[in-house]
Design a protein around this motif. Structure first.
Motif, PDB file in Angstrom:
ATOM      1  N   THR A 192       0.587  -6.093   3.452  1.00  0.00           N
ATOM      2  CA  THR A 192       1.764  -6.877   3.796  1.00  0.00           C
ATOM      3  C   THR A 192       2.202  -6.594   5.237  1.00  0.00           C
ATOM      4  O   THR A 192       2.541  -7.515   5.981  1.00  0.00           O
ATOM      5  CB  THR A 192       2.898  -6.584   2.797  1.00  0.00           C
ATOM      6  OG1 THR A 192       2.411  -6.887   1.488  1.00  0.00           O
ATOM      7  CG2 THR A 192       4.117  -7.442   3.072  1.00  0.00           C
ATOM      8  N   SER A 220      -2.871  -8.231  -5.970  1.00  0.00           N
ATOM      9  CA  SER A 220      -1.736  -7.421  -5.555  1.00  0.00           C
ATOM     10  C   SER A 220      -1.686  -7.462  -4.040  1.00  0.00           C
ATOM     11  O   SER A 220      -2.642  -7.856  -3.384  1.00  0.00           O
ATOM     12  CB  SER A 220      -1.875  -5.976  -6.041  1.00  0.00           C
ATOM     13  OG  SER A 220      -2.868  -5.323  -5.294  1.00  0.00           O
ATOM     14  N   SER A 221      -0.555  -7.100  -3.492  1.00  0.00           N
ATOM     15  CA  SER A 221      -0.479  -6.978  -2.036  1.00  0.00           C
ATOM     16  C   SER A 221       0.080  -5.607  -1.732  1.00  0.00           C
ATOM     17  O   SER A 221       1.233  -5.305  -2.026  1.00  0.00           O
ATOM     18  CB  SER A 221       0.414  -8.065  -1.446  1.00  0.00           C
ATOM     19  OG  SER A 221       0.300  -8.057  -0.028  1.00  0.00           O
ATOM     20  N   THR A 222      -0.767  -4.758  -1.173  1.00  0.00           N
ATOM     21  CA  THR A 222      -0.354  -3.390  -0.906  1.00  0.00           C
ATOM     22  C   THR A 222       0.485  -3.334   0.370  1.00  0.00           C
ATOM     23  O   THR A 222       0.480  -4.270   1.172  1.00  0.00           O
ATOM     24  CB  THR A 222      -1.579  -2.477  -0.764  1.00  0.00           C
ATOM     25  OG1 THR A 222      -2.423  -3.020   0.248  1.00  0.00           O
ATOM     26  CG2 THR A 222      -2.354  -2.394  -2.066  1.00  0.00           C
TER      27      THR A 222
END
Lengths: 541, 429
Positions: free
Chosen positions: A456, A450-452
Motif C-alpha cells: 500500500t 490482501s494488500s500488505t
C-alpha cells in the motif's frame, strides 16, 4: 446436408473426438450449465454488464491493460449488435493478447520464482512467440517437459525444470499441481490422510519419470543442462507404516498404467557412457516418456486442469477451486460443465484462444459485477454476479501506464509509424517494481487477495506510481491541465482511468476540487492519483 | 528418511489458515492485529501489553568474556571476574555497567545449542527448533507479534534493527504465520523509504488526495463490495495510521540527555531506537550488534565490542525501569553460539555451541537467578543442560503465554514451541 448425413458426420467426428456438430456453440452451453445451478437465486442474477464495464473487463482479461479514451468512445458510440463479439475477436488477434497470455503462463508455470538458469527475456520471448502463433497447449507443454536445455533454440522451454534445479520433490509436486491440478505434496510421505484420491504411489509414479535425471555438470552452473542415467528406481515408505516396507513404482501418471520399459541389454545401457566431465546419454530415457504421458488423451486430468485454469483466469475462480485441489473431497461447482469444457478443449486441439473466446462470449462472463438489490453476499461459486478479480502486477502496471496517459505519451513519441513491439519495448521495463512489490508470494485470487503495508505504501508514496503523474506532452495530467471546463476535466479523467463516464456526483466532486484549489496542476495530479489508488482501479470488476 | 513437509502447503486449507490468523480475508500485513481499540482504553492496553527485545550479538559472543568468566584457568584469558549487584555472582570485567544491573538479570550458563554454524545457530536460537526438512518454523519475532500483538497499535509488530544495509518489509521469518507477522528490517535503524511522504507532496495535498480516494471507494462499495475490496481500502487507512506515527522511527527526537546515556555511537542509537519503538507499542524488536566472530584477537575485539555493548545495555534497563516498562518487556541477550574455551594460536576463539550463556531480564524474569553451570575451565556443562528449545518456552512463558499450545497452519497442529523441551522455570519470576 440432410439430417441423416449430419448425424452420420457427427457420429464420425465424435469417434475422433472432434467438435460436436449440431450442438449449440460452447458459450451457449456454458450459460445453460451455469443457469442450471442458480437454484433459489435465479431471481437475483446480476444483469448484463454495461458496455463500459464489459469493455474494461475484456481489455484487461484479453490484452492485460485498459482501453484508451479513443477506444472507449469508439466502442460506446458503436451501435452494431455484434460489437462485443467483434471486439473480442479484435483483441484476440492483437499482439497484446500474446503478451497477456505470456504473463499468465509465466506466473502459472514459474510462480514468480527467481530466474536462475533461463533468463527472463528469453523465456518471455518464447512464451509470446508461442501465443502469437496460438501454439496448441498440449504442444507447448510437451516442449516444456521434453527440452533438456542443451539446444540454445529450445533452452527457454527447459526453464520449468532448470529453474527448479530439477529438484525431485519440487518438480514432482509442481507437475502434479500445475499440469494435473493435484497438489499431492502430502502424498510425498504417505497416502493423503483425508483425500482418498492422492496416493503416495501416484506421487512417486510421477517422480519415477525424472528420478534418473540430474543437472549436468551441476545445479550451481547457470548453463547447466539436463542429463540422465540409465538406472535407478524410486523407493518410498509411508511414515505411517510401522513395518517400514519399502515400495517402488515404474513411471506412471496418477491412476494410469505404468510405462512399459524395455529391458536394457547388458553393456548397451548407454549411448554415451558416464565418465568424468561427460554428460551421459542413456539408450532408454525415462524422462522422454514424461511429456507424452502427461499430455496423452488417457490422462484426463491434463485437459481438465487446463480448461479449469483458463476458466479461472477469465472468471475469477475455478470450477474446481482452488485450481490445484482437484480431488473427490473438493467437488467442482459445475461438474458437467467442467467435463464439457475439457472435452471441447481436446476436440479443438487444445486451442487456448478458442476457449478464451467462447468463455468471453458467454453471458456469465458478461454479467455485471454490481450486486443486485435483494442479493446479500452471493455465493461466488454460483456466478450470479461477476467476481471482482484483483489485477495482476502486470495488468496493474500496464493499466496504470494507460490510465495516466504514459502509454499515450510513449506512443506519440514513437511517431506515426509506431509498432506494438516498439511501444512494448518502452513500457515493459517499468514492470519490474510492480512485479517485485505486488507479485510477492505469487498472484492472489479474489478470495486470497490482501494488500500488505509495504504494498500500500508503494502505491501511496512509491516512485513507480508517482512517476507516472508528472505532466509530460500527451499524458493525462498534461491533457487535463489544458482543459478549462470542469465537466470536461471529469469526463476525460474518468474515461482515461476508469474507462467510463463520471456520474453527476463525481462531476461535482471534480468541479468542487478545481474551484477551491490554489494550485490547479497539483489538484489534478491528486485526483489522478486518487483514481489510480482506488478499489475500482485495483480490481477488474 | 524422506524430507516431508508436515504442514503441507496446499491451498486446500487456505481458508482455515486465514481464519486461524484471526483476521478478515486479506487483512493487511505487518500492522499488529486487525481492528482498532477505543483510544480511552489505549493507555490500559499499553500497560498490559507485553513486549520482547532481543539483543543479538552477531558472530558468536564469548561466554568467557561475558556471563561465565573462568579467570586463572587455561581457557580463561586475560580478564578478571568482577562482583555484581548480586552477591556470589561474578561476570567478566568487560561488563562493569551490566554488573550493576545483575539484580535485574537472570543468567543461563548451561546452554548447549548443538551447532557451531552461524546460519544454523541463528535459526536455532530464534526458532527454538532444530532445522527440519520440509517445515520452516517462524522466528520468535513473528511468534511474539502474532501472540502478543495489540489491537491498539497500527505499527508493525516485528522489527529488526540491523547494523547496516538497506531497509525493507517482509523478512522471511514469519513462514506459516503469514506476511502480517514478517519483520520490517531497519538497516542502520533507518526506516523503509516509502514510509515517508515524499518531499514534494505536502501533508495537506496528501490528505486531500486521500479524501478524494475515500469518496471514490465509498461510492464504489455501495454497489460493489467484497472481502478483497474491503481489505484493499482498509489497507490505506492502516497505512495512514503508520505514516502518522513515522516519527517513532526518528531517534533524533529523543532528548540529548537520554541519547548521551545510551552512548553516541551506532549501537547506542540503535538501542535507543529499540526502546522508542517498544514504547510506541511495537511488540518485538531485535537489535543486532556486530561482530563477535573473533577467530583472531578475541580479547582485543571483545574489549572493543563489549565496551560498545555495556553502556547502552545498562542504560536501556534503567530507562525501561524508569518508564515502568521493564515489568512488561522481556529483554534477551543472545547470539548464534558461544566461543571455544580453547584459545587458538591467533589469540582467537572459534565457534562453540556446546556450553555457553544467555542473559534475560525484565518481564517475568527472576532477577539475579543463575541457572546451570559449566565445569572449571568451561569446556563442558556441569549442571542443568538446556538447549534453545527450553529457552524458547522460557521466553514465551515469561511474557505470559502458554508455550505448550499449538498453531494450526493448514489445519494441522504445530506446537508453538518444541514439545520435547520445557521452560526453565528457575529463571521465571
Amino acid at each position: 446436408m440432410s439430417a441423416l448425413s449430419r448425424f452420420v458426420a457427427a457420429v464420425a467426428l465424435l469417434a475422433f473426438a472432434g467438435p460436436i456438430l449440431g450442438a449449440d456453440p460452447l458459450h451457449a452451453r456454458i450459460d445453460k450449465q451455469i443457469a442450471a445451478g442458480f437454484g433459489a437465486n435465479a431471481k437475483h442474477i446480476a444483469p448484463r454488464a454495461g458496455d463500459d464495464e464489459f469493455l474494461r473487463r475484456v481489455y484487461l482479461d484479453l490484452v492485460g491493460t485498459t482501453p484508451t479514451v479513443a477506444e472507449l468512445n469508439e466502442f460506446l458510440a458503436d451501435s452494431a449488435k455484434d460489437k462485443r463479439a467483434k471486439l473480442i475477436d479484435k483483441l484476440l488477434a492483437s499482439p497484446g493478447h500474446a503478451r497477456r497470455m505470456a504473463w499468465h503462463l509465466d506466473v502459472m508455470l514459474m510462480e514468480r520464482g527467481a530466474d536462475s538458469k533461463v533468463p527472463r527475456a528469453a523465456w518471455e520471448a518464447y512464451l509470446v512467440a508461442a501465443f502469437a502463433e496460438n501454439k496448441p497447449y498440449d504442444a507447448l507443454v510437451r516442449e516444456l517437459l521434453s527440452a533438456d536445455g542443451s539446444d540454445p533454440k529450445t533452452r527457454p522451454a527447459a526453464k520449468f525444470f532448470l529453474d527448479r534445479n530439477l529438484e525431485p520433490h519440487a518438480v514432482t509436486k509442481d507437475i502434479g499441481r500445475i499440469f494435473l491440478g493435484r497438489n499431492m505434496q502430502c502424498a510425498q510421505c504417505h497416502d493423503h490422510p483425508t483425500v482418498d484420491d492422492y496416493k503416495q504411489a501416484d506421487y512417486y509414479g510421477i517422480q519415477a519419470f525424472l528420478n534418473r535425471s540430474f543437472l549436468f555438470p551441476n545445479a550451481n552452473v547457470p548453463t547447466a543442462v539436463i542429463a540422465e542415467k540409465a538406472e535407478g528406481d524410486v523407493s518410498f515408505m509411508s511414515v505411517f507404516d510401522k513395518n517400514k516396507k519399502l515400495n517402488s513404482t515404474a513411471p506412471r501418471m496418477p491412476g494410469g498404467k505404468p510405462i512399459e520399459e524395455p529391458k536394457a541389454e547388458k553393456g548397451k545401457e548407454y549411448k554415451v557412457a558416464p565418465a568424468a566431465n561427460v554428460k551421459p546419454v542413456p539408450t532408454y530415457s525415462r524422462r522422454e516418456q514424461l511429456a507424452g504421458a502427461v499430455t496423452s488423451a488417457e490422462n484426463k486430468a491434463f485437459a481438465r486442469n487446463a480448461a479449469n485454469r483458463v476458466w479461472a483466469m477469465m472468471m475469477g475462480r475455478g470450477i474446481v477451486h482452488p485450481v490445484d485441489v482437484d480431488h473427490g473431497n473438493n467437488r467442482p461447482s459445475h461438474p458437467e460443465l467442467l467435463n464439457e469444457l475439457a472435452a471441447e478443449f481436446v476436440a479443438h486441439k487444445y486451442d487456448m484462444k478458442w476457449l478464451v473466446r467462447e468463455i468471453a462470449l458467454s453471458d456469465v462472463y458478461q454479467r455485471s459485477s454490481e450486486t443486485p438489490a435483494g442479493l446479500d453476499d452471493p455465493p461466488a461459486d454460483r456466478y450470479l454476479v461477476a467476481i471482482m478479480k484483483p489485477l495482476t502486477p502486470e495488468q496493474f502496471a500496464y493499466a496504470a501506464m494507460q490510465a495516466t496517459g504514459h502509454t499515450d505519451a510513449e506512443r506519440a513519441a514513437l511517431g506515426a509509424k509506431w509498432t506494438e513491439a516498439q511501444l512494448d519495448a518502452r513500457l515493459a521495463p517499468r514492470l519490474g517494481p510492480f512485479r517485485a512489490m505486488l507479485g510477492r508470494g505469487g498472484d492472489a485470487t479474489a478470495d486470497t487477495f490482501s494488500s500488505t503495508l509495504d504494498q500500500t505504501l508503494f502505491l501511496k508514496y512509491g516512485s513507480a506510481v508517482r512517476g507516472l503523474l508528472t505532466p509530460r506532452a500527451g499524458n493525462l495530467t498534461d491533457r487535463l491541465n489544458k482543459i478549462t471546463n470542469p465537466d470536461a476535466v471529469a469526463d476525460e479523467l474518468f474515461a482515461a482511468v476508469f474507462s467510463r463516464r463520471p456520474t453527476a456526483d463525481e462531476r461535482k466532486d471534480v468541479a468542487d476540487a478545481l474551484k477551491n484549489t490554489t494550485d490547479r496542476g497539483k489538484t489534478i495530479n491528486e485526483m489522478v492519483w486518487a483514481l489510480v489508488a482506488s478499489a475500482e482501479f485495483r480490481f477488474n470488476h | 528418511m524422506l524430507p516431508c513437509n508436515y504442514a503441507c502447503n496446499t491451498a486446500d486449507h487456505a481458508t482455515t489458515r486465514r481464519a486461524f490468523l484471526g483476521s478478515a480475508v486479506g487483512a493487511t500485513a505487518a500492522l499488529g492485529m486487525a481492528g482498532f481499540a477505543n483510544p480511552a482504553h489505549a493507555a490500559e492496553l499499553k500497560k498490559a501489553q507485553k513486549r520482547v527485545l532481543v539483543i543479538f550479538l552477531e558472530g558468536g559472543v564469548s561466554q568467557l568474556e561475558t556471563w561465565d568468566p573462568k579467570p586463572n584457568t587455561d581457557t580463561g584469558g586475560p580478564f578478571k571476574a568482577i562482583q555484581t549487584s548480586v552477591a556470589g555472582t561474578s561476570i567478566c570485567e568487560l561488563l562493569p555497567l551490566s554488573a550493576k544491573q545483575m539484580h535485574r538479570i537472570a543468567l543461563v550458563r548451561s546452554l548447549n545449542s548443538q551447532t557451531d554454524d552461524h546460519g544454523v545457530g541463528h535459526n536455532v536460537m530464534l526458532t527454538g527448533r532444530k532445522m527440519e526438512p520440509g517445515i520452516v518454523y517462524p522466528h520468535l519475532g513473528a511468534v511474539s507479534a502474532r501472540l502478543l500483538g495489540s489491537n491498539a497499535n497500527a505499527l508493525p509488530g516485528h522489527i529488526r534493527i540491523l547494523p547496516k544495509g538497506g531497509s525493507g518489509f517482509n523478512g522471511a521469518d514469519a513462514t506459516f504465520l503469514g506476511p502480517k507477522f514478517a519483520s520490517v528490517g531497519l538497516g542502520d535503524g533507518k526506516p523503509p523509504a516509502d514510509l515517508f511522504r515524499p518531499g514534494n507532496l505536502t501533508a495537506t495535498e496528501d490528505d486531500e488526495r486521500d479524501a478524494f480516494r475515500k469518496r471514490l471507494d465509498q461510492r464504489f462499495a455501495k454497489s460493489r463490495k467484497s472481502a478483497a475490496t474491503d481489505a484493499y481500502t482498509e489497507s490505506f487507512t492502516q497505512a495512514e495510521r503508520v505514516v502518522k506515527q513515522a516519527a517513532v522511527f526518528d531517534v533524533d527526537k529523543e532528548p540529548a540527555k537520554i541519547a548521551d546515556k545510551y552512548g553516541r555511537h551506532d549501537f547506542g542509537r540503535h538501542m535507543l531506537l529499540a526502546r522508542r519503538l517498544l514504547e510506541a507499542g511495537v511488540t518485538y524488536v531485535k537489535v543486532s550488534h556486530s561482530n563477535y566472530d573473533t577467530h583472531h584477537e578475541n580479547f582485543d575485539f571483545h574489549i572493543e565490542q563489549l565496551g560498545e555493548f555495556d553502556r547502552p545495555f545498562a542504560a536501556l534497563l534503567d530507562d525501561l525501569a524508569d518508564r515502568g516498562m521493564l515489568d512488561s518487556t522481556l529483554v534477551v541477550v543472545m547470539s548464534e553460539m558461544g566461543r571455544t574455551p580453547r584459545i587458538n594460536d591467533r589469540y582467537g576463539r572459534d565457534h562453540w555451541g556446546r556450553a555457553w550463556s544467555v542473559a534475560l531480564a525484565g518481564a517475568g524474569i527472576k532477577g539475579g537467578a543463575v541457572v546451570g553451570k559449566t565445569n572449571a575451565n568451561g569446556t563442558a556443562i556441569a549442571d542443568r543442560e538446556v538447549w534453545s528449545g527450553h529457552l524458547f518456552h522460557t521466553y514465551l512463558q515469561a511474557v505470559g503465554l502458554d508455550s505448550t499450545k499449538n498453531f494450526y497452519p493448514n489445519e494441522r497442529p504445530v506446537p508453538i514451541a518444541d514439545p520435547k523441551a520445557a521452560a526453565i522455570t528457575e529463571v521465571l519470576a
